[in-house]
Scaffold this active site. Structure first.
Site, mmCIF file in Angstrom:
data_model
loop_
_atom_site.group_PDB
_atom_site.id
_atom_site.type_symbol
_atom_site.label_atom_id
_atom_site.label_comp_id
_atom_site.label_asym_id
_atom_site.label_seq_id
_atom_site.Cartn_x
_atom_site.Cartn_y
_atom_site.Cartn_z
ATOM 1 N N ARG A 40 1.496 9.448 -12.730
ATOM 2 C CA ARG A 40 2.618 9.275 -11.814
ATOM 3 C C ARG A 40 3.409 10.561 -11.569
ATOM 4 O O ARG A 40 3.880 10.802 -10.455
ATOM 5 C CB ARG A 40 3.555 8.182 -12.347
ATOM 6 N N GLU A 65 -4.952 0.920 -12.404
ATOM 7 C CA GLU A 65 -3.824 1.685 -11.887
ATOM 8 C C GLU A 65 -4.002 3.153 -12.252
ATOM 9 O O GLU A 65 -4.962 3.544 -12.922
ATOM 10 C CB GLU A 65 -2.510 1.120 -12.421
ATOM 11 N N HIS A 118 8.794 6.611 -9.851
ATOM 12 C CA HIS A 118 7.618 5.970 -9.266
ATOM 13 C C HIS A 118 7.322 6.638 -7.928
ATOM 14 O O HIS A 118 8.229 6.850 -7.116
ATOM 15 C CB HIS A 118 7.847 4.470 -9.068
ATOM 16 N N HIS A 176 12.508 5.158 -11.892
ATOM 17 C CA HIS A 176 11.830 3.901 -12.197
ATOM 18 C C HIS A 176 11.930 3.486 -13.660
ATOM 19 O O HIS A 176 12.140 2.306 -13.966
ATOM 20 C CB HIS A 176 10.354 4.046 -11.800
ATOM 21 N N ARG A 224 4.935 7.791 -19.008
ATOM 22 C CA ARG A 224 4.357 6.484 -19.334
ATOM 23 C C ARG A 224 3.123 6.194 -18.481
ATOM 24 O O ARG A 224 3.126 6.403 -17.268
ATOM 25 C CB ARG A 224 5.400 5.381 -19.103
#
Length: 550
Positions: A315, A152, A269, A376, A411
């Site tokens: 992100r 990811e 997100h 998110h 994160r």
């Protein structure tokens, strides 16, 4: 080592923010009037509040240690953010991976605010936590007989363990729920809503809880109260979380005097599907890890212009790039394009995404999928040490409700389920065999006025829309000030008792929204998930944390 800015709400002023004396400093300790002497009582060594990955793993660990546990959850046991998680659990278990790489990736994503000691604890424990989930029956995806590891955003290696293609959270929820359901030391109380924590002189004795089935208050006394209530993304209108994620644990802990930290850092997100009349639906980052690309309204690929990792950038970078492309084109969305990926591979690896999109008339193998960013995850929360201890004796926190410092300002993908597993286990490891009885002091409140006459559902929506406009991924002083003004206009509610769970939720959401905006207005820089238009770069003087203490 990062410094700390301590903001005390009870002070007339502090180093960063002025808090003039107001009735808010003197009211709002509890949401309802009550007297524990008149209520039904239960007593357990461990009271776990929340039934997602952190809560259920804590309950498993305590029961394995021979301790009796009560688990309370505001909905049903599987009505959790965990059950909706698609991506997976990050762990350095591949032949070409090492915890040192996982450490480096996590620290890089944290944008200078991640606590290195906490991250070392996280990545070192990850392989053992995966093994533990396998031992209790979790079924993770495999390729050629070994765990199939995905990649990811911002990961340098394939290290994401997943289940059902894109249904990892649901599988972990299933496995943990099945395990606790058969254990005689664990009592599960569904539809039990945390109202407030019972704290005196910085010691937590238990919790005041509303039994939703019988519509009556009851008290749970405990030697260790473990908050695992999840996050607060429902404070935003456009979000990926289930309706229950309203920040109840954070708000209750704050009212009780616990420290909250890093509340300005809310992760959005980048790729969330939303159609008129439908609920927002997250399009997993793993899809980009499989090769899907982002296109703007003109169908041009754009991410390589913003970051060397392209679609697999952190992100916060992807989110702001999408918003910039939308602004330049005056467009309502961008698109995720997976049409070049073999159709059978997409259906096998992402059955939940492909099936959900079909229900909305989209074929991921043939169509561009419209996406926008959405709230998110909260990096901030109840401040804890590396064993989940809060600043209140007997009160612990783990999972998204907690702030261990492991995520810093942003994160890393697939570290959230892992954090819940690692630090829930450490709560029990640090307390088993050491818990002492504290007695049952009497707690009461009779100062609140009768419930006020207002529409809690309408207030919830108005707050969410105000947060979207003023405290979203791109922030301005005017927008943040509008959030503060909105929340302050409703301060008078604190003088009134809450009549229903819906009223309790919106009161908690107002508290969280106010703290997010206060911290974001104070932090005059951009770092990680916090972006200020008027201060678009990080500043070394701000490589520190904002801590709220009532």
């Amino acid at each position: 080592m990062c410094g700390t800015v301590l903001c005390r709400r009870s002070s007339a002023c502090c180093a960063l923010l002025n808090y003039g004396g107001s009735v808010l400093e003197e009211t709002g300790r509890y949401l309802v009037n009550f007297d524990t002497a008149e209520l039904e009582q239960d007593e357990v060594p461990y009271l776990v509040i929340g039934s997602g990955v952190a809560g259920l793993y804590a309950a498993c660990a305590a029961a394995r240690a021979g301790e009796r546990v009560a688990v309370i959850t505001k909905g049903t046991v599987d009505d959790t953010t965990t059950a909706h998680a698609q991506g997976g659990v990050a762990a350095a278990i591949g032949a070409e991976d090492d915890p040192a790489y996982h450490l480096a990736d996590t620290l890089a994503a944290g944008a200078g605010l991640a606590d290195e000691e906490a991250v070392r604890v996280l990545v070192a424990a990850a392989p053992a936590r995966i093994s533990d989930l396998l031992s209790i029956g979790a079924q993770f995806d495999r390729a050629n007989g070994v765990l199939d590891l995905g990649r990811e955003g911002a990961h340098s290696r394939n290290r994401v363990v997943h289940a059902g293609g894109d249904a990892t959270g649901a599988e972990i929820q299933r496995a943990l729920t099945a395990w606790i359901s058969g254990h005689t030391l664990i009592d599960l109380y569904e539809r039990h809503y945390l109202v407030d924590l019972l704290v005196r002189e910085k010691v937590c004795y238990g919790a005041l809880v509303l039994d939703g089935e019988r519509q009556r208050l009851r008290v749970f006394w405990a030697r260790a109260v473990v908050l695992a209530t999840g996050g607060a993304a429902q404070t935003f209108r456009h979000n990926t979380n289930p309706r229950v994620a309203t920040g109840d644990g954070m708000a209750a802990a704050y009212r009780a005097g616990a420290d909250l930290m890093d509340m300005e850092f809310v992760q959005f997100h980048p790729t969330v599907f939303k159609q008129p009349g439908g609920e927002p639906f997250l399009i997993s980052e793993r899809l980009r890890g499989e090769g899907a690309i982002l296109r703007n309204y003109r169908e041009e690929r754009f991410m390589p212009r913003y970051h060397e990792r392209g679609e697999l950038a952190p992100r916060d970078v992807v989110t702001r790039a999408i918003l910039e492309e939308m602004r330049q084109s005056d467009a309502p969305c961008v698109y995720i394009d997976a049409r070049h990926i073999p159709a059978e591979r997409l259906r096998k690896r992402f059955p939940k995404i492909t099936g959900t999109l079909v229900g909305y008339g989209f074929d991921i193998t043939k169509d561009l999928i419209p996406v926008t960013p959405a709230a998110h995850y909260f990096m901030g929360g109840v401040r804890t040490d590396l064993c989940g201890r809060t600043t209140i004796e007997g009160l612990y926190a783990c999972g998204e409700v907690a702030c261990t410092g492991v995520h810093g300002a942003n994160r890393l993908a697939s570290n959230s389920l892992l954090e819940g597993l690692v630090f829930a286990g450490r709560v029990v490891e640090s307390t088993r065999g050491k818990l002492e009885g504290r007695g049952r002091p009497r707690f009461c409140c009779d100062e609140l006025l009768p419930p006020a006459d207002y529409d809690a559902a309408a207030l919830r929506i108005a707050l969410q829309e105000t947060m979207d406009e003023g405290a979203g991924p791109v922030r301005t002083p005017a927008g943040l000030s509008s959030v503060l003004a909105f929340c302050e206009d409703w301060q008078w509610l604190r003088r009134h008792a809450a009549a229903t769970p819906a009223e309790m939720e919106v009161r908690n959401m107002l508290e969280i929204g106010h703290l997010v905006a206060e911290a974001a207005l104070a932090r005059t820089e951009s770092r990680g998930a916090h972006y200020r238009v008027d201060f678009p770069a990080p500043r070394e003087r701000w490589r520190k944390h904002i801590i709220f203490r009532r």
